[in-house]
Design an enzyme around this catalytic site. Sequence first.
Site, PDB file in Angstrom:
ATOM      1  CG  ASP A 130      10.678 -48.866 -14.108  1.00 22.94           C
ATOM      2  OD1 ASP A 130      11.389 -48.162 -13.369  1.00 22.94           O
ATOM      3  OD2 ASP A 130      10.951 -49.087 -15.300  1.00 22.94           O
ATOM      4  N   GLY A 147      10.917 -47.936 -19.100  1.00 25.29           N
ATOM      5  CA  GLY A 147      12.035 -47.385 -19.863  1.00 25.29           C
ATOM      6  C   GLY A 147      11.790 -47.386 -21.364  1.00 25.29           C
ATOM      7  CD  GLN A 148      15.170 -45.870 -26.421  1.00 28.22           C
ATOM      8  OE1 GLN A 148      16.221 -46.305 -25.955  1.00 28.22           O
ATOM      9  NE2 GLN A 148      15.113 -45.310 -27.607  1.00 28.22           N
ATOM     10  NE  ARG A 162      11.986 -44.491 -15.609  1.00 28.44           N
ATOM     11  CZ  ARG A 162      12.137 -43.945 -16.808  1.00 28.44           C
ATOM     12  NH1 ARG A 162      11.517 -42.851 -17.130  1.00 28.44           N
ATOM     13  NH2 ARG A 162      12.932 -44.510 -17.697  1.00 28.44           N
ATOM     14  CE1 TYR A 219      24.343 -50.705 -20.737  1.00 29.79           C
ATOM     15  CE2 TYR A 219      25.518 -50.132 -22.747  1.00 29.79           C
ATOM     16  CZ  TYR A 219      24.377 -50.595 -22.121  1.00 29.79           C
ATOM     17  OH  TYR A 219      23.280 -50.942 -22.859  1.00 29.79           O
ATOM     18  N   GLY A 264      11.751 -53.080 -15.429  1.00 33.35           N
ATOM     19  CA  GLY A 264      12.267 -51.909 -16.167  1.00 33.35           C
ATOM     20  C   GLY A 264      11.291 -51.529 -17.268  1.00 33.35           C
ATOM     21  CG  ASP A 278      15.338 -51.774  -5.983  1.00 32.50           C
ATOM     22  OD1 ASP A 278      15.979 -52.209  -6.963  1.00 32.50           O
ATOM     23  OD2 ASP A 278      15.854 -51.107  -5.073  1.00 32.50           O
ATOM     24  CE  LYS A 317      23.486 -54.115 -20.836  1.00 27.48           C
ATOM     25  NZ  LYS A 317      22.210 -54.659 -20.360  1.00 27.48           N
TER      26      LYS A 317
HETATM   27  P1  NAD Z   1      16.056 -47.208 -19.824  1.00 28.57           P
HETATM   28  O1  NAD Z   1      17.048 -46.535 -18.966  1.00 28.57           O
HETATM   29  O2  NAD Z   1      15.212 -46.401 -20.731  1.00 28.57           O
HETATM   30  O3  NAD Z   1      15.077 -48.097 -18.921  1.00 28.57           O
HETATM   31  C1  NAD Z   1      15.527 -48.833 -17.823  1.00 28.57           C
HETATM   32  C2  NAD Z   1      14.409 -48.876 -16.818  1.00 28.57           C
HETATM   33  O4  NAD Z   1      14.866 -49.614 -15.684  1.00 28.57           O
HETATM   34  C3  NAD Z   1      13.996 -47.483 -16.304  1.00 28.57           C
HETATM   35  O5  NAD Z   1      12.604 -47.302 -16.454  1.00 28.57           O
HETATM   36  C4  NAD Z   1      14.393 -47.499 -14.833  1.00 28.57           C
HETATM   37  O6  NAD Z   1      13.524 -46.773 -13.990  1.00 28.57           O
HETATM   38  C5  NAD Z   1      14.349 -48.996 -14.525  1.00 28.57           C
HETATM   39  N1  NAD Z   1      15.188 -49.317 -13.363  1.00 28.57           N
HETATM   40  C6  NAD Z   1      16.372 -48.798 -13.016  1.00 28.57           C
HETATM   41  N2  NAD Z   1      16.800 -49.330 -11.860  1.00 28.57           N
HETATM   42  C7  NAD Z   1      15.854 -50.214 -11.470  1.00 28.57           C
HETATM   43  C8  NAD Z   1      15.733 -51.076 -10.371  1.00 28.57           C
HETATM   44  N3  NAD Z   1      16.672 -51.122  -9.396  1.00 28.57           N
HETATM   45  N4  NAD Z   1      14.642 -51.868 -10.282  1.00 28.57           N
HETATM   46  C9  NAD Z   1      13.668 -51.826 -11.243  1.00 28.57           C
HETATM   47  N5  NAD Z   1      13.732 -51.019 -12.309  1.00 28.57           N
HETATM   48  C10 NAD Z   1      14.813 -50.217 -12.419  1.00 28.57           C
HETATM   49  O7  NAD Z   1      16.857 -48.326 -20.643  1.00 28.57           O
HETATM   50  P2  NAD Z   1      16.447 -49.008 -22.037  1.00 28.57           P
HETATM   51  O8  NAD Z   1      17.052 -48.212 -23.118  1.00 28.57           O
HETATM   52  O9  NAD Z   1      15.015 -49.321 -22.054  1.00 28.57           O
HETATM   53  O10 NAD Z   1      17.312 -50.345 -21.939  1.00 28.57           O
HETATM   54  C11 NAD Z   1      16.773 -51.560 -21.482  1.00 28.57           C
HETATM   55  C12 NAD Z   1      17.838 -52.622 -21.593  1.00 28.57           C
HETATM   56  O11 NAD Z   1      18.274 -52.723 -22.952  1.00 28.57           O
HETATM   57  C13 NAD Z   1      19.105 -52.339 -20.768  1.00 28.57           C
HETATM   58  O12 NAD Z   1      19.630 -53.540 -20.297  1.00 28.57           O
HETATM   59  C14 NAD Z   1      20.045 -51.747 -21.786  1.00 28.57           C
HETATM   60  O13 NAD Z   1      21.372 -51.946 -21.419  1.00 28.57           O
HETATM   61  C15 NAD Z   1      19.681 -52.538 -23.014  1.00 28.57           C
HETATM   62  N6  NAD Z   1      20.071 -51.851 -24.250  1.00 28.57           N
HETATM   63  C16 NAD Z   1      19.445 -50.700 -24.612  1.00 28.57           C
HETATM   64  C17 NAD Z   1      19.833 -50.060 -25.777  1.00 28.57           C
HETATM   65  C18 NAD Z   1      19.173 -48.784 -26.241  1.00 28.57           C
HETATM   66  O14 NAD Z   1      19.636 -48.185 -27.228  1.00 28.57           O
HETATM   67  N7  NAD Z   1      18.116 -48.339 -25.595  1.00 28.57           N
HETATM   68  C19 NAD Z   1      20.849 -50.611 -26.574  1.00 28.57           C
HETATM   69  C20 NAD Z   1      21.491 -51.753 -26.138  1.00 28.57           C
HETATM   70  C21 NAD Z   1      21.068 -52.408 -24.985  1.00 28.57           C
HETATM   71  C1  AKB Z   2      24.013 -46.773 -25.114  1.00 29.20           C
HETATM   72  O1  AKB Z   2      24.323 -45.895 -25.938  1.00 29.20           O
HETATM   73  O2  AKB Z   2      24.512 -46.900 -23.993  1.00 29.20           O
HETATM   74  C2  AKB Z   2      22.990 -47.795 -25.538  1.00 29.20           C
HETATM   75  C3  AKB Z   2      23.655 -49.017 -26.061  1.00 29.20           C
HETATM   76  C4  AKB Z   2      24.199 -49.044 -27.425  1.00 29.20           C
HETATM   77  O3  AKB Z   2      23.770 -49.971 -25.339  1.00 29.20           O
HETATM   78  N1  AKB Z   2      22.108 -47.201 -26.497  1.00 29.20           N
END
Ligand code: NAD
Ligand code: AKB
Length: 315
Positions: free
Chosen positions: A36, A13-14, A38, A144, A10, A54, A148
Amino acid sequence: MAKDKILVIGASGQIGVELTLALRKIYGAANVVASDLREENDLLKGTGPYVSMDVMNKEMLHVQVIRQNITQIYLLAAILSATGEKNPGLAWHLNMQGLLNVLDIAREEKLHKVYWPSSIAVFGPTSPRQFCPQQTVIEPITVYGISKYAGEFWCNYYHQRFGVDVRSIRYPGLISYKSAPGGGTTDYAVEIYHEALAEKKYTCFLKEDTYLPMMYMPDAIRATMELMHAPANNIKVRTSYNISGMSFSPTEIAASIQKHIPDFQLSCVPDYRQAIADSWPQSIDDTVASADWNWKPAFDLDKMTTDMLQNLSKK
Ligand code: NAD
Ligand code: AKB
């Protein structure tokens, strides 16, 4: 540390982009394989190895782990809160099966460590609203949040039963200028900075007085590194750690932006994400993370606003 080889799943992603870059600084570019579903994020291009993968394809994942001599996995692939409500079955499937695939391979290949993030989304309307403690009533209302919470207990189970050194943090909403957020309820707090600079106005999908726990990405990356580098004996929580950064409402972030852009205007038109936000706590008690591995945030709202606006202006 030098002997470790890391797979980030992943990575486009962000969080993945910034975490991969931070890990490459510590472990060396060649020792951190980004992956990833993508395409490779532009910011990662030319900074180290990348494989298209994947996480649901367990066989392919297993082959990559063996072929690349992987010793640690950071699993970031997931479907977040807002997108998850549009397709609950898919969110459950990816968020659960992806984690189980990684935990199984970690056990079989005796990986040194696994990192998997949880979220403040585990909490629900019956959890305390203020300074929500590490251990409390947890009844999430989103798919979600349910995934988690279940994931936290799978991590704990694989640690207790099979000795897998899996570690986790319940991130608050994360704010960053490098990569775009991926479908969460807290995404407004990133969009607002982009729109403030581009349009001097922003329409928020949450009500103006909706307080949520948030964190600036540099703090989140540092927390992740500090947790992963802490001695295993210090890690007393094998579900997932609460951590806190800041809490604010749309009105307060707008006021912080107005210190730099005085004519910035906020309006609010709440949508389905309001109910999700209303089910989460407004602030988080992170005293357990502070005690176990010295967690302390560095950014407050105004410090983050200054940094976000400076960096986005340069872009
Ligand atoms: P994101 O959606 O920006 O990135 C997730 C990445 O996973 C994407 O690039 C997507 O293409 C990839 N992905 C999706 N399906 C896939 C698959 N089958 N195989 C491989 N890659 C795949 O999410 P994020 O914000 O970077 O979050 C990352 C983790 O942190 C997640 O578990 C999320 O729940 C957790 N999280 C994020 C936040 C936040 O505010 N960003 C807050 C709490 C927890
Ligand atoms: C969301 O809003 O889903 C995420 C999180 C708090 O897990 N940023």
